[in-house]
Design an enzyme around this catalytic site. Structure first.
Site, PDB file in Angstrom:
ATOM      1  N   ALA A  10       4.560  -8.780   8.242  1.00  0.00           N
ATOM      2  CA  ALA A  10       5.679  -8.269   7.425  1.00  0.00           C
ATOM      3  C   ALA A  10       6.123  -9.206   6.125  1.00  0.00           C
ATOM      4  CB  ALA A  10       7.177  -9.282   9.241  1.00  0.00           C
ATOM      5  N   LYS A  22       2.516  -6.745   1.189  1.00  0.00           N
ATOM      6  CA  LYS A  22       0.836  -7.695   0.455  1.00  0.00           C
ATOM      7  C   LYS A  22      -0.335  -7.340   1.128  1.00  0.00           C
ATOM      8  CE  LYS A  22       0.701 -11.857   2.316  1.00  0.00           C
ATOM      9  NZ  LYS A  22       0.677 -13.437   2.376  1.00  0.00           N
ATOM     10  N   GLY A 139      -2.199 -25.981   6.510  1.00  0.00           N
ATOM     11  CA  GLY A 139      -1.492 -27.678   7.612  1.00  0.00           C
ATOM     12  C   GLY A 139      -2.600 -27.764   8.158  1.00  0.00           C
ATOM     13  N   HIS A 362     -26.928  20.461 -20.755  1.00  0.00           N
ATOM     14  CA  HIS A 362     -25.474  20.154 -21.642  1.00  0.00           C
ATOM     15  C   HIS A 362     -24.257  20.725 -21.636  1.00  0.00           C
ATOM     16  CE1 HIS A 362     -29.699  20.980 -23.529  1.00  0.00           C
ATOM     17  NE2 HIS A 362     -29.044  21.941 -23.911  1.00  0.00           N
ATOM     18  N   TYR A 365     -19.554  23.596 -19.420  1.00  0.00           N
ATOM     19  CA  TYR A 365     -18.718  23.592 -18.363  1.00  0.00           C
ATOM     20  C   TYR A 365     -17.820  24.399 -17.490  1.00  0.00           C
ATOM     21  CZ  TYR A 365     -13.826  22.978 -16.831  1.00  0.00           C
ATOM     22  OH  TYR A 365     -12.230  23.200 -15.927  1.00  0.00           O
TER      23      TYR A 365
END
EC number: 2.7.7.23
Length: 459
Positions: A10, A22, A139, A362, A365
């Site tokens: 949350a 996060k 803790g 070479h 496109y």
């Protein structure tokens, strides 16, 4: 008895300095929340409940259909978050895992060991702990002279003596489900943060003489909770080492694993060789005996066996066996390269299918094309597929030869066995077996160069 799981997701994650919740920041290609959810699967929970809050709709989208959700509208602490699951879990008989969604390094094996330890020792609560020489911010686990867990004390509430304790709380627990919700009714906000701590439940169990235990992780890295970008980078680094180690054990060679970036869902066959600075992302699959050289970047693509990809980018495409790509080639999304195709330096392929044994060595496109087998593209060939508003398709048959510096303006079709003369601009279909020449005829003007300034006679 059944297992249940509560994933706490949350929080906003203020220290991330991000609009994204996060738990949705990614580590090795998937969100931290997804890492945790996958690991939780190792205990085979009958019900999994994810507590959402900040931008809940984004979090729910990631695990849609895989978990139940409850909303913690106000973030009043971990104990309060667990209280939100009461309508779903209260009164059920079983063992409940409580875990934060920002702990991407925890493994399914450790969670399975934790819950087995809890059951085997007949604990009402079991804390997942770890030991570190630098416990600041965590803790602490306070034990009595018999090493029994008395309570968990948060950093801000700890005495100077308690701050020296090296065993820390990882924020992951297993509880007897029914006793958990009974105890939650008795916790309060009488602490430095003014929040409901899930850790206060441990003290309640101790006061009633119930058994509380602790299972200590073998690898401290698994305890990492990500609260900022520094910790996120640490998690990424640890996860990358794990992933690369797994692939090396399975027969993949790395020149420099510390400089190789592979997402968690990437699949790599044995005998693949990977040089430094290679990145493999998303759902990429690499076939056996393929070589990926320095600087190669592959996203959500499949590469067959025995291919060689040299310092090139491949996105959302498929590459068949024995293909050679690069150096400095770019295979853009929705492309497919058939077996033994050669795409050379400074060639770009976009949204095209290319048949086997075709070569574009070479400076070419190829966009929105359907290309047959055994086609040769000369240097400087351009398929013109866009008129500023719409894109058009070029179809090139089998055994076609396109001369250098040719421009093929779509929509157009080159028939099987046809040939395009070098320097041509093709605007019409070329029949099978035909030769097309679309350029001005060469004219030589004798002695004309002697009139020009560059000629030696005029120096």
């Amino acid at each position: 008895m059944s297992n249940f799981a509560i994933i706490l997701a949350a929080g906003k994650g203020t220290r991330m300095k991000s609009d994204l919740p996060k738990v949705l920041h990614k580590v090795a290609g998937i969100s931290m929340l997804e890492h945790v959810f996958r690991s939780v699967g190792a205990i085979q929970p009958e019900k999994t409940v994810t507590v959402v809050g900040h931008k809940a709709e984004l979090v729910e989208e990631v695990l849609a259909g895989q978990t139940e959700f409850v909303t913690q509208s106000e973030q009043l602490g971990t104990g309060h978050a667990v209280m939100m699951t009461e309508p779903i879990l209260e009164g059920l008989s079983g063992h409940t895992l409580v875990i934060a969604g920002d702990t991407p390094l925890i493994t399914g094996e450790s969670l399975k060991n934790l819950i087995d330890f809890h059951i085997n020792h007949k604990n009402v609560a079991t804390i997942l702990t770890a030991e570190t020489d630098n416990p600041f911010g965590y803790g602490r686990i306070v034990r009595n002279d018999n090493a029994e867990v008395l309570r968990i004390v948060e950093q801000k509430d700890a005495t100077d003596f308690e701050k020296q304790i090296k065993e820390i709380n990882t924020g992951t627990y297993v509880f007897d489900n029914e006793r958990l919700f009974e105890a939650l009714k008795n916790i309060n906000t009488n602490n430095a943060q003014g929040e409901y701590y899930i850790t206060d439940v441990i003290g309640i169990f101790r006061e009633t003489g119930e058994k509380v235990g602790a299972y200590t992780l073998k690898d401290f890295d698994e305890s990492l909770g990500v609260n900022d970008r520094v910790a996120l980078a640490t998690a990424e680094s640890v996860m990358r080492r794990r992933i690369n180690h797994k692939h090396m054990v399975n027969g993949v060679s790395f020149v420099n694993p510390e400089a190789t970036y592979i997402d968690i869902d990437v699949e790599i066959a044995s005998e693949v060789q990977i040089e430094a600075n290679v990145t493999l992302k998303g759902q990429t699959k690499i076939g056996a005996e393929t070589v990926l050289t320095n600087g190669t970047y592959v996203v959500d693509s499949t590469i067959g066996a025995g291919a060689v990809i040299t310092n090139s980018m491949i996105e959302e495409s498929s590459v068949a066996d024995g293909v050679i790509v690069g150096p400095y080639a770019h295979i853009r999304p929705n492309s497919s390269l058939g077996a033994q195709v050669h795409i050379g330096n400074f060639v770009e392929v976009k949204g095209s299918s290319i048949g086997e044994n075709t070569k574009a060595g070479h400076l070419t496109y190829i966009g929105n094309c359907e290309v047959g087998s055994n086609v040769n593209f000369g240097a400087g060939t351009i398929t013109v597929n866009y008129d500023g508003k719409n894109k058009y398709k070029t179809v090139i048959g089998n055994n076609v030869f396109v001369g250098s510096n040719s421009t093929i303006i779509a929509p157009v079709e080159l028939g099987d066995n046809s040939l395009v003369g070098a320097g041509s601009t093709i605007t019409k279909d070329v029949p099978a077996d035909a030769i097309a020449i679309g350029r001005g005829r060469q004219i030589n003007k004798d002695e004309y160069a002697t009139r020009l300034p560059h000629h030696p006679k005029n120096q």
